[in-house]
Design a protein around this motif. Structure first.
Motif, PDB file in Angstrom:
ATOM      1  N   ALA A  40       0.665  96.445  61.598  1.00  0.00           N
ATOM      2  CA  ALA A  40      -0.275  96.350  62.738  1.00  0.00           C
ATOM      3  C   ALA A  40      -1.708  97.354  62.298  1.00  0.00           C
ATOM      4  N   LEU A  41      -1.560  98.417  62.013  1.00  0.00           N
ATOM      5  CA  LEU A  41      -2.690  99.347  61.603  1.00  0.00           C
ATOM      6  C   LEU A  41      -3.302  98.940  60.349  1.00  0.00           C
ATOM      7  N   ALA A  42      -2.759  98.113  59.595  1.00  0.00           N
ATOM      8  CA  ALA A  42      -3.555  97.616  58.472  1.00  0.00           C
ATOM      9  C   ALA A  42      -4.638  96.583  58.949  1.00  0.00           C
ATOM     10  N   ALA A  43      -4.000  95.645  59.728  1.00  0.00           N
ATOM     11  CA  ALA A  43      -4.901  94.785  60.486  1.00  0.00           C
ATOM     12  C   ALA A  43      -6.027  95.386  61.233  1.00  0.00           C
ATOM     13  N   ALA A  44      -5.628  96.466  62.132  1.00  0.00           N
ATOM     14  CA  ALA A  44      -6.617  97.109  62.634  1.00  0.00           C
ATOM     15  C   ALA A  44      -7.624  97.580  62.260  1.00  0.00           C
ATOM     16  N   ARG A  45      -7.433  98.348  60.901  1.00  0.00           N
ATOM     17  CA  ARG A  45      -8.135  98.669  59.760  1.00  0.00           C
ATOM     18  C   ARG A  45      -9.272  97.946  59.336  1.00  0.00           C
ATOM     19  N   GLU A  46      -8.927  96.722  58.886  1.00  0.00           N
ATOM     20  CA  GLU A  46      -9.715  95.849  58.412  1.00  0.00           C
ATOM     21  C   GLU A  46     -10.659  95.082  59.650  1.00  0.00           C
ATOM     22  N   ARG A  47     -10.109  95.242  60.664  1.00  0.00           N
ATOM     23  CA  ARG A  47     -11.039  94.739  61.746  1.00  0.00           C
ATOM     24  C   ARG A  47     -12.182  95.879  62.136  1.00  0.00           C
TER      25      ARG A  47
ATOM     26  N   ALA B 151      -5.087  87.935  62.517  1.00  0.00           N
ATOM     27  CA  ALA B 151      -5.181  89.206  62.274  1.00  0.00           C
ATOM     28  C   ALA B 151      -4.283  89.912  61.096  1.00  0.00           C
ATOM     29  N   PHE B 152      -3.402  89.153  60.808  1.00  0.00           N
ATOM     30  CA  PHE B 152      -2.369  89.868  59.730  1.00  0.00           C
ATOM     31  C   PHE B 152      -2.844  89.101  58.226  1.00  0.00           C
ATOM     32  N   GLU B 153      -3.380  87.930  58.345  1.00  0.00           N
ATOM     33  CA  GLU B 153      -3.773  87.204  57.279  1.00  0.00           C
ATOM     34  C   GLU B 153      -5.094  87.826  56.759  1.00  0.00           C
ATOM     35  N   GLU B 154      -5.871  88.325  57.675  1.00  0.00           N
ATOM     36  CA  GLU B 154      -7.187  88.867  56.935  1.00  0.00           C
ATOM     37  C   GLU B 154      -6.782  90.351  56.133  1.00  0.00           C
ATOM     38  N   SER B 155      -5.666  91.021  56.808  1.00  0.00           N
ATOM     39  CA  SER B 155      -5.224  92.082  55.810  1.00  0.00           C
ATOM     40  C   SER B 155      -4.468  91.735  54.688  1.00  0.00           C
ATOM     41  N   PHE B 156      -3.659  90.727  54.539  1.00  0.00           N
ATOM     42  CA  PHE B 156      -2.711  90.601  53.677  1.00  0.00           C
ATOM     43  C   PHE B 156      -2.728  89.483  52.565  1.00  0.00           C
ATOM     44  N   SER B 157      -3.382  88.331  53.118  1.00  0.00           N
ATOM     45  CA  SER B 157      -3.324  87.171  52.143  1.00  0.00           C
ATOM     46  C   SER B 157      -4.310  87.108  50.789  1.00  0.00           C
ATOM     47  N   HIS B 158      -3.457  86.654  49.740  1.00  0.00           N
ATOM     48  CA  HIS B 158      -3.973  86.397  48.604  1.00  0.00           C
ATOM     49  C   HIS B 158      -3.812  84.974  48.121  1.00  0.00           C
TER      50      HIS B 158
END
Length: 470
Positions: free
Chosen positions: A150-157, A311-318
């Motif tokens: 969740a915090l990885a998603a927040a950081r990217e936002r 939210a999570f796609e923006e932080s983790f997808s490749h």
């Protein structure tokens, strides 16, 4: 007998499975009642744990019996008088779900057809159970990974592109209560934010984060050139079970444009019983739940959810050659940290199918009543102290308070004596610099008799300590 090929058992698989099933049945039966003490390690177990790497096999029935013996001589959280920390109670249908999932050994990193759809469904079910509007989510190994995700998603936002470029000269900040779970500290360290930039906001009289101080701190940080990344609110702190004022904190986050994550690993399932205590949850950007805590399932079974679909796609997808998106759909590897992902969702899905949400609400309500019972029993006793406010959830700190003894030293000795005695199992906790006994009720097997035993055993052993008998 083996047929010459490697990795064959010395007995038919059906016999091994039946033998294991009998051992499981015996274990479940023992969990239905408390043990008068925790057994010491016997000679057989001591020999087993000293053994070197086996070069040759032993009969599978012998190996299974030894495994059961080792487990029986370990501290088992499913027992009804295990009150330490925040345990798991190993719901039987969940154990069966794990057996099925591990038998098929499905990997949910990429599309697994029916299993993938069931994971999505189980995430939605848990969101519906606690009252959170899920748009994206996944099962994890627990609160540590859920909070990190969740915090990885927040950081990217807050800092778009930081997952690729790093933080550079940025000065990100995360906010939490003074009693936040240490997994949040770990998360900000791993994400490059740094634990020195984790702002611990003071508590109010109910041990909740103060929204007024939070708002002032965010404003001051922005004026100093810092970038607020997220606020982590607690839906049941590990120390006392306090639930932050989610609605008031959501107001602060809305006004300041900061991501709100609710760490509900322990307490959020209680929202299904006391929704008023969690008002504002639906406004959070993300939240986490450990189904292996207060949804009674075997470990590990965490869930992270967001109300934002991407939210999570923006932080983790490749996009990798070995991860083709043939159907133009996201894989779990696009929204989570893990690539090798067991089918954790199956035990949650199966448990809701087998028991229904109403039975889970009843079990949680019963645990809340047990916490209230212990609080009232200790409060009405002259030789015990409780905290000023009744428990918000199911953690009940209390202290044995005989006259004329150093309270902290006595209660630490008492906690050690309780664990050595073994009739109940709980641990001490340091609250405001003082030593308290800290039982937690998250077991569907616990009864009022078990609750009464906490006071009776603590009083008995405490009296022995003060009289010098122990």
């Amino acid at each position: 007998m083996t047929d010459g090929r490697p990795l064959r058992l010395d007995a038919p698989r059906e016999e091994a499975l039946a033998h294991a099933a009998r051992l499981v049945e015996e274990a479940w039966g023992s969990f239905d009642r408390f043990r008068p003490e925790e057994p010491p390690l016997d000679d057989r177990v001591r020999a087993l744990i000293r053994a070197d790497l086996p070069e040759h096999p032993v009969p599978v029935h012998e190996a299974l019996d030894d495994a059961a013996r080792i487990l029986d001589e370990s501290i088992a959280q499913p027992r009804p008088r295990y009150f330490a920390f925040i345990g798991s109670s190993g719901l039987p249908i969940g154990a069966i779900g794990d057996l099925l999932a591990h038998t098929y050994d499905i990997n949910l990193a990429v599309d697994a057809r029916a299993a993938t759809v069931v994971e999505h469904q189980a995430v939605r079910w848990i969101g519906a159970f606690v009252g959170f509007p899920v748009a994206s989510g996944a099962f994890t190994s627990g609160g540590t990974i859920s909070n990190l995700t969740a915090l990885a998603a927040a950081r990217e936002r807050a800092l778009p592109g930081s997952r690729h470029a790093g933080l550079g000269g940025e000065r990100p900040v995360v906010y939490c209560s003074e009693e936040v779970h240490y997994s949040v500290t770990r998360a900000v360290e791993l994400l490059g934010i740094g634990s020195d930039r984790l702002r611990a906001i003071p508590l109010d009289a109910l041990r909740r984060m103060r929204p007024d101080v939070l708002a002032e701190t965010i404003t001051a940080d922005r004026a100093a050139g810092d970038t607020p990344v997220a606020v982590v609110a607690s839906a049941g702190t590990t120390l006392t079970g306090a639930v932050d004022d989610l609605d008031a904190i959501a107001n602060v986050c809305d006004q300041s444009g900061v991501w709100l994550h609710v760490d509900g690993a322990y307490g959020l399932p209680a929202a299904a019983v006391r929704p008023e205590l969690f008002a504002g949850l639906e406004r959070a950007d993300s939240c986490s739940v450990d189904a292996h805590k207060w949804l009674y399932l075997p470990k590990a079974c965490g869930v992270v959810m967001s109300r934002h679909a991407d939210a999570f796609e923006e932080s983790f997808s490749h996009e990798q050659g070995y991860l083709p998106h043939q159907r133009h759909e996201l894989h779990a590897a696009d929204i989570t940290l893990e690539y090798s992902r067991p089918f954790r969702a199956l035990k949650a899905w199966l448990a809701f199918r087998a028991h229904g949400a109403a039975q889970f609400r009843d079990a949680i309500a019963r645990n809340l009543d047990e916490a209230d019972l212990l609080y009232r029993r200790a409060q009405s006793s002259e030789d015990f102290e409780v905290m000023d406010a009744p428990p918000q959830l199911s953690i009940v700190p209390f202290r044995h308070a005989p006259a004329g003894v150093p309270m902290d030293a006595h209660n630490q000795r008492l906690a050690d004596a309780i664990q050595a005695d073994g009739r109940i199992y709980l641990a001490s906790a340091l609250i405001d610099g003082e030593v308290w006994l800290r039982p937690c009720f998250v077991n569907f097997r616990t009864t009022e008799e078990d609750v009464e035993a906490i006071v009776d055993v603590a009083r008995e052993l405490g009296a022995e300590l003060t009289s010098g008998a122990a």
